[in-house]
Write an enzyme that holds these catalytic residues in place. Structure first.
Site, PDB file in Angstrom:
ATOM      1  N   SER A 240       9.129 -14.504 -49.840  1.00 25.10           N
ATOM      2  CA  SER A 240       8.418 -15.097 -50.969  1.00 25.10           C
ATOM      3  C   SER A 240       6.922 -15.055 -50.680  1.00 25.10           C
ATOM      4  O   SER A 240       6.507 -14.633 -49.603  1.00 25.10           O
ATOM      5  CB  SER A 240       8.853 -16.553 -51.159  1.00 25.10           C
ATOM      6  N   LYS A 241       6.156 -15.542 -51.636  1.00 26.40           N
ATOM      7  CA  LYS A 241       4.693 -15.534 -51.500  1.00 26.40           C
ATOM      8  C   LYS A 241       4.222 -16.221 -50.217  1.00 26.40           C
ATOM      9  O   LYS A 241       3.170 -15.911 -49.687  1.00 26.40           O
ATOM     10  CB  LYS A 241       4.065 -16.259 -52.693  1.00 26.40           C
ATOM     11  N   ARG A 242       5.009 -17.173 -49.795  1.00 27.88           N
ATOM     12  CA  ARG A 242       4.695 -17.893 -48.568  1.00 27.88           C
ATOM     13  C   ARG A 242       4.502 -16.949 -47.380  1.00 27.88           C
ATOM     14  O   ARG A 242       3.765 -17.242 -46.455  1.00 27.88           O
ATOM     15  CB  ARG A 242       5.894 -18.808 -48.266  1.00 27.88           C
ATOM     16  N   HIS A 243       5.177 -15.800 -47.429  1.00 29.04           N
ATOM     17  CA  HIS A 243       5.088 -14.861 -46.308  1.00 29.04           C
ATOM     18  C   HIS A 243       3.896 -13.918 -46.435  1.00 29.04           C
ATOM     19  O   HIS A 243       3.807 -12.949 -45.707  1.00 29.04           O
ATOM     20  CB  HIS A 243       6.374 -14.046 -46.207  1.00 29.04           C
ATOM     21  N   GLY A 244       3.000 -14.198 -47.365  1.00 28.57           N
ATOM     22  CA  GLY A 244       1.846 -13.307 -47.552  1.00 28.57           C
ATOM     23  C   GLY A 244       2.083 -12.462 -48.783  1.00 28.57           C
ATOM     24  O   GLY A 244       2.747 -12.894 -49.715  1.00 28.57           O
TER      25      GLY A 244
END
Ligand code: GLU
Length: 475
Positions: A240-244
Site C-alpha cells: 500500500s501507499k505506506r510502503h512508498g
C-alpha cells in the site's frame, strides 16, 4: 487453434499501481510470447468511482512502460446496448430472471442465515415469480445459477480448482438502475473480444466459477484462467501507499527507468532459473506461466534500485538521456542550456541509483550555481586553496584541449609542479564548478561544464573565497 488473445482490464478508479502493472505485463508477455494479441479494456461501468484522470493515468503508464496493445482501448460504458441485448436474451430463455425482492427482505434473509450459521446467499425467492404481477416495481436481474454439479477449472497458476454449485447463488447481473454488473460485463466482453487467456489478480478467483457458469449459459467455452497471487510490502503486509510509491507514474517521478521497473515486476512472482536481469526481448522469449509462483511476492526497493542503476549504465546513453531530460524539466531546468543529457548519463550512472538523483546532482551544469555547500567549503577551502584555484585557472585558461583525459593530465602535471596531492586541486575545483565536493572525475566535470563556463566559475570562486578564510560565498 485460435489466435491467443489476452487482455488487461483495469477499473479506472485510481492510478495504475504496481500490482496492476504486473498483471498487465504478464498478460502482455503471454500474448507476445505466443505470437498472440493483447487487448486493453477500461472497465468503467462503476460511474461513481471511475474518473477521466484515472483513465489518462492508466494509458500514460502503459505507454511509458512500453506495454502496447493491439486492440482497444475498449470502454465498457460504450457497450451498454450490447449488454442489454445479452441480458434480454438470457431473460427470454429463462436463464436469468427479474428479482423484485426488497432490500428489507434481503436483509431479513441474510440475518436469518447468519443466525443459523449458514453462508449468506440469495434464496431464489423470485425464480418462479411472474413479472406481470410486479408491474412498475423496481427489480434487479439475476443469473439463474445451476443448482447441481460442480464448476471446475484448471488455473494456469493455481492448478485445479472446483466448487460445488450449491455454494454459489443467483448473482445480480443488472442493478435496479439498469446498469450491468462486473461479473456479467466481463464475460460478455471476453467472449465478444475473443479472449483465450485471462490473467488477473487472485482477488477475482472467487468470481471465476460464476463467470464460467455464465459462459456456459451463453453457449460458449470459457477461456483459460490464471490468477496471480498478490504483492506484499517488504514487511509482509499487503502493498500500500505506506510502503512508498505504489503508482507506476510515481516510480517514474522517483527516477526509475521503465526497463528497470519491468524487469523488477517480471521477477516479482516469476522466475527463469536464477537469472535476474531480463531485457524485454528476453522476457518475451522466456515467459512461461508455469514458472509463476503460487505464493505472494514481497516488494524489495533495494533490488529495484540495483536494477535501475544497471539499466542506467547499460542502456544506450541517448535513451537514458531522454528520461533524464524529462527529470530536468520537472526541476524547471531547460536541458538545452547545458551538456547533452546522454553525456551526463555516462558520467553519472556509476554514482547514482535513480534519474531523479542524477537530475538533482547535474542541474549545476544547466543553471547558475546556487551557492556552495558549506560543509564542503569548510573541509576543502583551506589556506592555500585560493592560490591553487588561481594556478588552475591560469593553466586551464592557457588552452589544453577541452577533453576529460587532456584536462586530467594537465591538472596532474600541475599537482606535480606544486608538490600537492590531486585532492588538493580536485576538491576546490569541484566546489568551484559544481558547488559541492562530489562529482565525477575532475576532467569529466570540466568537460561537461564546457570551457567558458568552467573558467568563469573558477574565477567567481576565487573572488568568493579570497579573504574569507574559506567561508561560504555566492556564485
Ligand atoms: N476490472 C477488474 C479490476 O480492475 C479486472 C477484471 C478482470 O481482469 O477480470 O479488478
Amino acid at each position: 487453434m485460435d489466435t491467443i488473445k489476452t487482455r488487461f482490464a483495469p477499473s479506472p478508479t485510481g492510478y495504475l499501481h504496481v500490482g496492476g502493472a504486473r498483471t498487465a505485463l504478464y498478460s502482455w508477455l503471454y500474448a507476445r510470447h505466443l505470437g498472440g494479441r493483447f487487448v486493453l479494456r477500461i472497465e468503467d461501468t462503476d460511474r461513481e468511482r471511475s474518473t477521466q484522470p484515472a483513465i489518462d493515468a492508466i494509458l500514460e503508464s502503459m505507454q511509458w512502460l512500453g506495454l502496447g496493445w493491439d486492440e482497444g482501448p475498449f470502454y465498457q460504458t460504450r457497450r451498454m446496448d450490447r449488454y442489454r441485448e445479452v441480458i434480454d436474451g438470457l431473460l427470454e430463455k429463462g436463464l436469468a430472471y427479474k428479482c423484485f425482492c426488497s432490500k428489507e427482505r434481503l436483509e431479513r434473509m441474510r440475518e436469518g442465515q447468519m443466525r443459523e450459521g449458514v453462508k449468506p446467499r440469495y434464496d431464489g425467492h423470485c425464480r418462479n415469480e411472474d413479472p406481470a404481477t410486479h408491474q412498475g416495481e423496481p427489480y434487479v436481474v439475476r443469473f439463474r445459477n445451476p443448482d447441481r454439479g460442480v464448476v471446475a477449472f484448471d488455473d494456469l497458476i493455481k492448478g485445479h480448482i472446483e466448487i460445488s454449485n450449491t455454494e454459489l447463488d443467483d448473482f445480480v447481473i443488472q442493478r435496479s438502475d439498469g446498469t450491468p454488473t462486473y461479473n456479467f460485463c466481463v464475460v460478455v466482453d471476453d467472449l465478444d473480444m475473443g479472449i483465450t487467456h485471462v490473467i488477473r489478480g487472485d482477488d477475482h478467483v472467487a468470481n471465476t466459477p460464476r463467470q464460467i457458469n455464465l459462459y456456459r449459459a451463453l453457449g460458449a467455452t470459457p477461456p483459460v484462467f490464471g490468477h496471480l497471487a498478490m504483492i506484499l510490502g517488504d514487511d509482509g503486509a499487503k502493498l500500500s501507499k505506506r510502503h512508498g510509491a505504489v503508482s507506476v507514474m510515481q516510480y517514474r517521478e522517483d527516477g526509475y527507468l521503465p526497463e528497470a521497473l519491468l524487469n523488477y515486476l517480471v521477477r516479482l512472482g516469476w522466475s527463469h532459473g536464477d537469472q535476474e536481469i531480463f531485457s524485454v526481448e528476453e522476457m518475451v522469449a522466456l515467459f512461461d506461466p508455469a514458472q509463476i509462483s503460487r505464493g505472494a511476492s514481497s516488494f524489495n526497493t533495494s533490488k529495484l534500485k540495483w536494477l535501475n542503476q544497471h539499466y542506467m549504465k547499460s542502456l544506450p546513453a541517448g535513451q537514458v538521456g531522454k528520461e533524464l531530460a524529462w527529470h530536468l524539466g520537472r526541476l524547471g531546468v531547460d536541458p538545452a542550456t547545458g551538456p547533452e543529457p546522454a553525456r551526463v548519463v555516462k558520467a553519472y550512472a556509476e554514482r547514482t541509483h535513480t534519474l531523479k538523483e542524477m537530475a538533482e546532482r547535474c542541474r549545476c551544469y544547466y543553471e547558475p550555481l546556487n551557492g556552495y555547500d558549506e560543509a564542503a567549503v569548510r573541509k576543502w577551502i583551506k589556506p592555500g586553496a585560493v592560490e591553487i584555484l588561481k594556478s588552475a585557472l591560469e593553466l586551464l585558461g592557457a588552452g589544453p584541449a577541452w577533453e576529460a583525459a587532456e584536462l586530467d593530465a594537465a591538472l596532474a602535471g600541475l599537482a606535480g609542479r606544486l608538490g600537492v596531492g590531486m585532492g588538493k586541486i580536485g576538491q576546490p575545483l569541484r566546489i568551484a564548478l559544481t558547488g559541492a565536493a562530489a562529482s565525477p572525475g575532475i576532467g569529466d566535470t570540466l568537460a561537461l561544464l564546457g570551457r567558458e563556463e568552467s573558467l568563469r566559475r573558477i574565477g567567481s570562486a576565487i573572488s568568493a573565497f579570497a579573504g574569507q578564510g574559506g567561508s561560504h560565498g555566492q556564485d
